[in-house]
Design a protein around this motif. Structure first.
Motif, short mmCIF file in Angstrom:
data_model
loop_
_atom_site.label_atom_id
_atom_site.label_comp_id
_atom_site.label_asym_id
_atom_site.label_seq_id
_atom_site.Cartn_x
_atom_site.Cartn_y
_atom_site.Cartn_z
N LYS A 22 42.88 28.08 29.09
CA LYS A 22 43.59 28.08 27.80
C LYS A 22 42.71 28.63 26.69
N ASN A 23 41.48 28.13 26.64
CA ASN A 23 40.62 28.49 25.50
C ASN A 23 40.03 29.89 25.60
N ALA A 24 40.21 30.54 26.75
CA ALA A 24 39.87 31.96 26.83
C ALA A 24 41.11 32.79 26.50
N MET A 92 49.17 24.44 15.78
CA MET A 92 47.97 24.63 16.61
C MET A 92 46.85 25.26 15.81
N ARG A 93 45.69 24.60 15.86
CA ARG A 93 44.54 25.09 15.12
C ARG A 93 44.12 26.50 15.55
N ALA A 94 44.24 26.77 16.85
CA ALA A 94 43.76 28.06 17.34
C ALA A 94 44.57 29.23 16.79
N SER A 95 45.73 28.96 16.15
CA SER A 95 46.48 30.07 15.54
C SER A 95 45.61 30.78 14.51
N LYS A 121 37.58 16.49 11.11
CA LYS A 121 37.97 17.35 9.98
C LYS A 121 38.26 18.79 10.41
N ARG A 122 37.49 19.30 11.29
CA ARG A 122 37.63 20.66 11.80
C ARG A 122 37.80 21.70 10.69
N PRO A 123 36.81 21.84 9.85
CA PRO A 123 36.90 22.83 8.77
C PRO A 123 36.83 24.27 9.31
N ILE A 124 37.05 25.24 8.40
CA ILE A 124 37.01 26.65 8.81
C ILE A 124 35.98 27.41 7.98
N ASP A 125 35.08 26.65 7.34
CA ASP A 125 34.11 27.29 6.44
C ASP A 125 33.26 28.36 7.14
N LEU A 126 32.92 28.12 8.41
CA LEU A 126 32.04 29.07 9.11
C LEU A 126 32.78 30.38 9.41
N HIS A 127 34.08 30.27 9.69
CA HIS A 127 34.89 31.49 9.90
C HIS A 127 34.87 32.31 8.59
N LEU A 128 35.13 31.60 7.48
CA LEU A 128 35.27 32.30 6.21
C LEU A 128 33.94 32.89 5.76
N ASP A 161 25.87 28.26 10.88
CA ASP A 161 25.07 27.02 10.85
C ASP A 161 25.22 26.18 12.10
N PHE A 162 26.40 26.25 12.72
CA PHE A 162 26.66 25.52 13.96
C PHE A 162 27.32 26.53 14.91
N PRO A 163 26.96 26.50 16.19
CA PRO A 163 27.55 27.51 17.10
C PRO A 163 29.02 27.23 17.38
N SER A 164 29.82 27.40 16.34
CA SER A 164 31.27 27.15 16.46
C SER A 164 31.91 28.21 17.36
N VAL A 165 32.71 27.74 18.30
CA VAL A 165 33.38 28.64 19.24
C VAL A 165 34.38 29.53 18.48
N GLY A 166 35.23 28.90 17.70
CA GLY A 166 36.27 29.65 17.00
C GLY A 166 35.68 30.61 15.98
N LYS A 189 27.90 30.07 22.89
CA LYS A 189 27.58 30.73 24.17
C LYS A 189 28.60 30.40 25.28
N GLU A 190 29.71 29.81 24.90
CA GLU A 190 30.70 29.36 25.88
C GLU A 190 31.20 30.52 26.76
N PRO A 191 31.58 30.24 28.01
CA PRO A 191 32.13 31.27 28.88
C PRO A 191 33.36 31.95 28.26
N THR A 329 28.54 14.58 19.93
CA THR A 329 27.85 15.24 18.81
C THR A 329 28.65 16.42 18.25
N VAL A 330 29.70 16.84 18.96
CA VAL A 330 30.40 18.05 18.51
C VAL A 330 31.48 17.72 17.47
N PHE A 331 32.28 16.70 17.73
CA PHE A 331 33.34 16.31 16.78
C PHE A 331 33.05 14.94 16.21
N GLU A 332 33.53 14.73 15.00
CA GLU A 332 33.18 13.47 14.32
C GLU A 332 34.09 12.30 14.68
C1 UD1 Z 1 37.02 25.12 20.56
C2 UD1 Z 1 37.98 24.71 21.65
C3 UD1 Z 1 38.05 23.20 21.74
C4 UD1 Z 1 36.65 22.61 21.94
C5 UD1 Z 1 35.70 23.14 20.88
C6 UD1 Z 1 34.27 22.72 21.10
C7 UD1 Z 1 39.55 26.52 21.59
C8 UD1 Z 1 40.92 26.99 21.29
N1 UD1 Z 1 39.28 25.25 21.33
O1 UD1 Z 1 37.54 24.62 19.34
O2 UD1 Z 1 38.88 22.86 22.86
O3 UD1 Z 1 36.72 21.21 21.83
O4 UD1 Z 1 35.73 24.57 20.85
O5 UD1 Z 1 33.83 23.10 22.35
O6 UD1 Z 1 38.73 27.27 22.12
N2 UD1 Z 1 33.08 23.53 12.48
C9 UD1 Z 1 32.73 23.61 11.15
N3 UD1 Z 1 33.16 24.70 10.43
C10 UD1 Z 1 33.87 25.70 11.00
C11 UD1 Z 1 34.20 25.62 12.37
C12 UD1 Z 1 33.80 24.51 13.10
O7 UD1 Z 1 32.10 22.71 10.60
O8 UD1 Z 1 34.20 26.68 10.31
C13 UD1 Z 1 32.67 22.34 13.27
C14 UD1 Z 1 33.89 21.54 13.72
O9 UD1 Z 1 34.32 20.68 12.71
C15 UD1 Z 1 33.36 20.82 14.93
C16 UD1 Z 1 32.35 21.81 15.50
O10 UD1 Z 1 32.07 22.75 14.46
O11 UD1 Z 1 32.72 19.63 14.55
C17 UD1 Z 1 32.82 22.54 16.73
O12 UD1 Z 1 33.98 23.26 16.43
P1 UD1 Z 1 34.31 24.65 17.11
O13 UD1 Z 1 33.26 25.02 18.08
O14 UD1 Z 1 34.64 25.62 16.03
O15 UD1 Z 1 35.63 24.30 17.88
P2 UD1 Z 1 36.97 25.12 17.96
O16 UD1 Z 1 36.67 26.58 18.06
O17 UD1 Z 1 37.92 24.67 16.92
#
Ligand code: UD1
Length: 421
Positions: A22-24, A92-95, A121-128, A161-166, A189-191, A329-332
Motif C-alpha cells: 500500500k505505502n509504495a 486519507m493523509r497520503a492524499s 499530530k502528523r504535521p506537514i511542515d517538512l513537506h512544505l 529534520d526527521f527522515p519523514s517518508v512522506g 530510507k524505506e523500501p 519513537t516515530v509517532f506521538e
Molecule cells: C508513512 C506511512 C505510515 C508509516 C509512517 C512511518 C505511507 C502512506 N504511510 O507515513 O504507514 O507509519 O510512514 O513509517 O507511506 N513529521 C513531521 N513533519 C512532517 C512530516 C512528518 O513532524 O512534515 C513527523 C510525523 O508527525 C511523525 C514522523 O514525522 O511523527 C513520521 O512521519 P512520516 O515518516 O512522514 O510518516 P508518513 O509519511 O505520514
C-alpha cells in the motif's frame, strides 16, 4: 455495523501470498501525475486507501482503467485542475502526496490539510519546507495550503529534520522536473522510497541514492510512460509472520522480501520462533514456539523496527513469558490499541511513549474497536489466541490496509468471520 469476529483458532498452518505494498503504491500512483504518457502499474493492492488516491487522480482529470484485479492504467495527459478536493484529502493523509507532483507539473497546487489515522499530530511542515527550498511560495490557511512557484522549481540542498517518508517522497516528486540538482539530506530510507525512485527512473527521471540518507535528483524536462510492478507489502508480511508466532503456528509467507522485514525476523527469533528464509523464492517460513519469551522493541525509521508493526508485535508480547517493553519513537500517540488489549485481559502500563507489558498465560475474547489500521490487525492477532470470541468494530480501518485479511487468515485455519451486527 460490520464487525470481524475471531475465535481461538489453535495453530495456524499453511501458505499465504502477500499483496503489493500500500505505502509504495500510494506515492507511485501520485507520481503518475507528473507525466503525460500512460502508466501501467501491476501488483496494486485492492484497498480502500488505494481507491481514495485513484479518486483523487480522477478528480484532477486523470483517466483510470482497471486492467485486472491488481493492475491499473493511469493516463494523466489531460488534467483539468491542480486542487485536490477536500473530502478525499480528509479521508486519507497520503492524499497529500499529490502536492509535489502537481506543483512540479503546474507550478502551483492547492490542497486541503490531510486526514488519516489518529495516531498523533502528523504535521506537514517538512513537506512544505522542502517545497520552499525548491523555490515555491507557501500560503497556509486554516484548513488548506497553497504552493506556487512563479519561475519554476529550482534544485537545492534540503536537509529534513526527521527522515519523514512522506516528505521525502513529496520532495523527490517535486524535484524530478525541477531545474538543476536537488540533494535531500537525512532522507527516509524505506523500501517504499526505493520503489518510488525505481519507478520514476524507469520513466526517465535521474535520481540516485534512494535507500541511503542522501538522495540526489537531477531535474529532467519530462517523464515518459512506462510499466512498473509494486513491491510486496512488508507490513502485511509482518502481520502474518506474527500470526504464526502468536498461534505457535507454521506459516510460509510468500512474495515477501526478507531484507525488508529484518527487524521482525530478528525479534521473532529473540522471542523463540524459528524463521527460515528462502531468498530464491522470495518467501519465508515462521515456525512458532509454545513459549514466547518477553523482549523489548523500539520503533525507528527504516531499517529500524517499523512503527506499522508495533501494535501487532505488542499483541504477541501480551502472551509472552515475562516482561516486555515497547517504545514508540516515530509517532506521538500510537498506543490506542493498548486500551483494547487491556479489555482482552492483557497487562500493559503506558507512560508517554513507553509501554510495559507483563505477559499473561491467556487472553480472553471481548468487544473491542479497531482504533486505527494496525491496531485493528493487532486485535485480530490477539483474538486468534483469546479464549472465547473477540468482536472487532470499526473494521473500515482494517480495510484501508489489508485486502481480505479474513479470507487469508481462514485459509491458514483461523476461525474468523465478517458479520453484520
Ligand atoms: C508513512 C506511512 C505510515 C508509516 C509512517 C512511518 C505511507 C502512506 N504511510 O507515513 O504507514 O507509519 O510512514 O513509517 O507511506 N513529521 C513531521 N513533519 C512532517 C512530516 C512528518 O513532524 O512534515 C513527523 C510525523 O508527525 C511523525 C514522523 O514525522 O511523527 C513520521 O512521519 P512520516 O515518516 O512522514 O510518516 P508518513 O509519511 O505520514
Amino acid at each position: 455495523m460490520e464487525k470481524i469476529v475471531v475465535s481461538n483458532s489453535g495453530q495456524l498452518k499453511g501458505s499465504v501470498y502477500i499483496d503489493g505494498a500500500k505505502n509504495a503504491a500510494l506515492p507511485i500512483i501520485a507520481a503518475s501525475l507528473l507525466g503525460t504518457e500512460p502508466i501501467i502499474l501491476n501488483n496494486v493492492p485492492k484497498l480502500s486507501d488505494i481507491e481514495v488516491i485513484l479518486e483523487v487522480l480522477q478528480s484532477l482529470g486523470a483517466k483510470i482503467e482497471h486492467l485486472d484485479k491488481n493492475s491499473v492504467k493511469i493516463d494523466s495527459s489531460n488534467l483539468n485542475g491542480y486542487e485536490a478536493p477536500r473530502d478525499l484529502m480528509n479521508r486519507m493523509r497520503a492524499s497529500f502526496l499529490v502536492m509535489g507532483p502537481l506543483l512540479a507539473r503546474f507550478g502551483k497546487t492547492m490542497t486541503y490539510l490531510p486526514g488519516g489515522c489518529a495516531i498523533g499530530k502528523r504535521p506537514i511542515d517538512l513537506h512544505l519546507k522542502g517545497f520552499k527550498a525548491l523555490g515555491a511560495e507557501i500560503h497556509e490557511g486554516i484548513d488548506k495550503v497553497e504552493a506556487i512557484s512563479k519561475d519554476g522549481l529550482k534544485g537545492d540542498i534540503i536537509y529534513i529534520d526527521f527522515p519523514s517518508v512522506g516528505a521525502t517522497q513529496n520532495i523527490i516528486m517535486a524535484a524530478t522536473l525541477a531545474e538543476g540538482e536537488t540533494i535531500i539530506e537525512n532522507a527516509a530510507k524505506e523500501p517504499e522510497i526505493i520503489d518510488l525512485v525505481n519507478f520514476l527512473n524507469k520513466l526517465g527521471a535521474n535520481i540516485k541514492g534512494a535507500g541511503t540518507s542522501a538522495i540526489r535528483i537531477k531535474g529532467v524536462e519530462k517523464l515518459y510512460g512506462g510499466e512498473h510492478t509494486i513491491i510486496p507489502d512488508r507490513i502485511e508480511a509482518a502481520t502474518f509472520m506474527i500470526a504464526s508466532a502468536i498461534t505457535n503456528g507454521d506459516i510460509v509467507v510468500e512474495n515477501c522480501i526478507a531484507n525488508h522485514v529484518m527487524p521482525i525476523i530478528a525479534k521473532l527469533k529473540e522471542v523463540g520462533c524459528k524463521v527460515i528464509i528462502n531468498e530464491d523464492k522470495d518467501e519465508l517460513r515462521v515456525i512458532g514456539t509454545d513459549k514466547i519469551v518477553g523482549t523489548d522493541i523500539k520503533t525507528l525509521p527504516y531499517p529500524g523496527f517499523p512503527t506499522d508493526a508495533q501494535a501487532q508485535f505488542m499483541a504477541l508480547l501480551t502472551i509472552a513469558d515475562g516482561q516486555s517493553k515497547v517504545t514508540e519513537t516515530v509517532f506521538e500517540n500510537r498506543f490506542m490499541h493498548v486500551d483494547e488489549l487491556l479489555r482482552m485481559g492483557a497487562i500493559i502500563a503506558t507512560d508517554a511513549r513507553e509501554a510495559r507489558i507483563a505477559g499473561v498465560p491467556k487472553l480472553k475474547g471481548a468487544e473491542v474497536k479497531a482504533t486505527d489500521l494496525r491496531a485493528g490487525a493487532a486485535l485480530i492477532l490477539a483474538g486468534l489466541v483469546a479464549e472465547g470470541k473477540t468482536y472487532i468494530s470499526d473494521i473500515y480501518h482494517i480495510d484501508r490496509g489489508y485486502d481480505d485479511i479474513v479470507g487469508k487468515m481462514r485459509s491458514l485455519g483461523a476461525k474468523i468471520d465478517r458479520i453484520n451486527d
